[in-house]
Design a protein around this motif. Sequence first.
Motif, PDB file in Angstrom:
ATOM      1  N   ALA A  38     -21.956  26.842  19.745  1.00  0.00           N
ATOM      2  CA  ALA A  38     -21.923  27.403  17.981  1.00  0.00           C
ATOM      3  C   ALA A  38     -22.780  29.119  17.623  1.00  0.00           C
ATOM      4  O   ALA A  38     -21.685  30.059  17.417  1.00  0.00           O
ATOM      5  CB  ALA A  38     -21.850  26.923  16.730  1.00  0.00           C
ATOM      6  N   ARG A  84     -15.851  24.074  17.748  1.00  0.00           N
ATOM      7  CA  ARG A  84     -14.480  25.660  16.902  1.00  0.00           C
ATOM      8  C   ARG A  84     -14.774  24.814  15.456  1.00  0.00           C
ATOM      9  O   ARG A  84     -14.766  25.861  14.528  1.00  0.00           O
ATOM     10  CB  ARG A  84     -13.359  25.281  17.244  1.00  0.00           C
ATOM     11  CG  ARG A  84     -13.265  26.009  18.295  1.00  0.00           C
ATOM     12  CD  ARG A  84     -11.669  25.900  18.764  1.00  0.00           C
ATOM     13  NE  ARG A  84     -10.257  26.170  17.722  1.00  0.00           N
ATOM     14  CZ  ARG A  84      -9.588  26.371  18.203  1.00  0.00           C
ATOM     15  NH1 ARG A  84      -8.748  26.455  19.071  1.00  0.00           N
ATOM     16  NH2 ARG A  84      -8.849  27.061  16.982  1.00  0.00           N
ATOM     17  N   VAL A  85     -14.669  23.375  14.896  1.00  0.00           N
ATOM     18  CA  VAL A  85     -15.203  22.693  13.896  1.00  0.00           C
ATOM     19  C   VAL A  85     -16.778  23.475  13.280  1.00  0.00           C
ATOM     20  O   VAL A  85     -16.695  24.317  12.363  1.00  0.00           O
ATOM     21  CB  VAL A  85     -15.345  21.255  13.463  1.00  0.00           C
ATOM     22  CG1 VAL A  85     -15.343  20.934  11.789  1.00  0.00           C
ATOM     23  CG2 VAL A  85     -13.570  20.799  14.006  1.00  0.00           C
ATOM     24  N   GLU A  86     -17.325  23.937  14.190  1.00  0.00           N
ATOM     25  CA  GLU A  86     -18.380  24.217  13.528  1.00  0.00           C
ATOM     26  C   GLU A  86     -18.664  25.433  13.392  1.00  0.00           C
ATOM     27  O   GLU A  86     -18.915  26.352  12.272  1.00  0.00           O
ATOM     28  CB  GLU A  86     -19.739  23.645  14.765  1.00  0.00           C
ATOM     29  CG  GLU A  86     -21.384  24.369  14.230  1.00  0.00           C
ATOM     30  CD  GLU A  86     -22.116  23.265  13.307  1.00  0.00           C
ATOM     31  OE1 GLU A  86     -22.676  24.414  12.399  1.00  0.00           O
ATOM     32  OE2 GLU A  86     -21.483  22.650  12.830  1.00  0.00           O
ATOM     33  N   ASN A 112     -15.818  27.628  12.581  1.00  0.00           N
ATOM     34  CA  ASN A 112     -15.163  27.803  11.238  1.00  0.00           C
ATOM     35  C   ASN A 112     -15.629  27.244  10.166  1.00  0.00           C
ATOM     36  O   ASN A 112     -15.800  28.167   8.978  1.00  0.00           O
ATOM     37  CB  ASN A 112     -14.398  26.506  11.979  1.00  0.00           C
ATOM     38  CG  ASN A 112     -12.971  27.301  12.439  1.00  0.00           C
ATOM     39  OD1 ASN A 112     -13.570  29.346  13.364  1.00  0.00           O
ATOM     40  ND2 ASN A 112     -12.390  27.227  13.190  1.00  0.00           N
ATOM     41  N   LYS A 113     -17.511  26.645  10.046  1.00  0.00           N
ATOM     42  CA  LYS A 113     -17.976  26.126   8.767  1.00  0.00           C
ATOM     43  C   LYS A 113     -18.453  27.220   8.468  1.00  0.00           C
ATOM     44  O   LYS A 113     -18.513  27.737   7.714  1.00  0.00           O
ATOM     45  CB  LYS A 113     -18.465  25.186   8.841  1.00  0.00           C
ATOM     46  CG  LYS A 113     -17.815  23.773   9.191  1.00  0.00           C
ATOM     47  CD  LYS A 113     -19.004  22.659   8.658  1.00  0.00           C
ATOM     48  CE  LYS A 113     -19.580  22.097   9.560  1.00  0.00           C
ATOM     49  NZ  LYS A 113     -20.359  20.566   9.968  1.00  0.00           N
ATOM     50  N   ARG A 114     -18.888  28.141   9.093  1.00  0.00           N
ATOM     51  CA  ARG A 114     -20.264  28.756   9.066  1.00  0.00           C
ATOM     52  C   ARG A 114     -19.567  30.569   9.359  1.00  0.00           C
ATOM     53  O   ARG A 114     -20.188  31.562   8.464  1.00  0.00           O
ATOM     54  CB  ARG A 114     -21.004  29.800  10.134  1.00  0.00           C
ATOM     55  CG  ARG A 114     -21.295  28.297  10.601  1.00  0.00           C
ATOM     56  CD  ARG A 114     -22.348  28.140  12.121  1.00  0.00           C
ATOM     57  NE  ARG A 114     -22.878  27.191  12.080  1.00  0.00           N
ATOM     58  CZ  ARG A 114     -24.309  26.877  13.553  1.00  0.00           C
ATOM     59  NH1 ARG A 114     -24.359  28.224  13.587  1.00  0.00           N
ATOM     60  NH2 ARG A 114     -24.619  26.752  14.355  1.00  0.00           N
ATOM     61  N   LYS A 162     -15.321  20.900  19.038  1.00  0.00           N
ATOM     62  CA  LYS A 162     -16.256  19.960  17.620  1.00  0.00           C
ATOM     63  C   LYS A 162     -17.172  21.842  17.595  1.00  0.00           C
ATOM     64  O   LYS A 162     -17.428  21.510  16.937  1.00  0.00           O
ATOM     65  CB  LYS A 162     -17.039  19.150  18.225  1.00  0.00           C
ATOM     66  CG  LYS A 162     -16.702  17.800  18.532  1.00  0.00           C
ATOM     67  CD  LYS A 162     -17.398  17.051  19.609  1.00  0.00           C
ATOM     68  CE  LYS A 162     -16.134  15.476  19.276  1.00  0.00           C
ATOM     69  NZ  LYS A 162     -17.773  14.850  20.675  1.00  0.00           N
TER      70      LYS A 162
END
Length: 51
Positions: free
Chosen positions: A14, A44-46, A48-50, A42
């Motif tokens: 990420a 992408r999720v990380e 997008n969290k940031r 997984k």
Amino acid sequence: MTRPKPKKSIVQMADEVIAGKHGNGHENRRKSLGISASEYAKVRVEVNKRV
């Protein structure tokens, strides 16, 4: 005999995606990282969290 590259963590990948080291477009990034589509999800999720 060649050694396999040590596997990077989701967090490391990420970081690289955010830094722009793997180009544009999801498919290009996934191929550049050398990971499966489910593993890339997984990352992408990380990311997008940031951001």
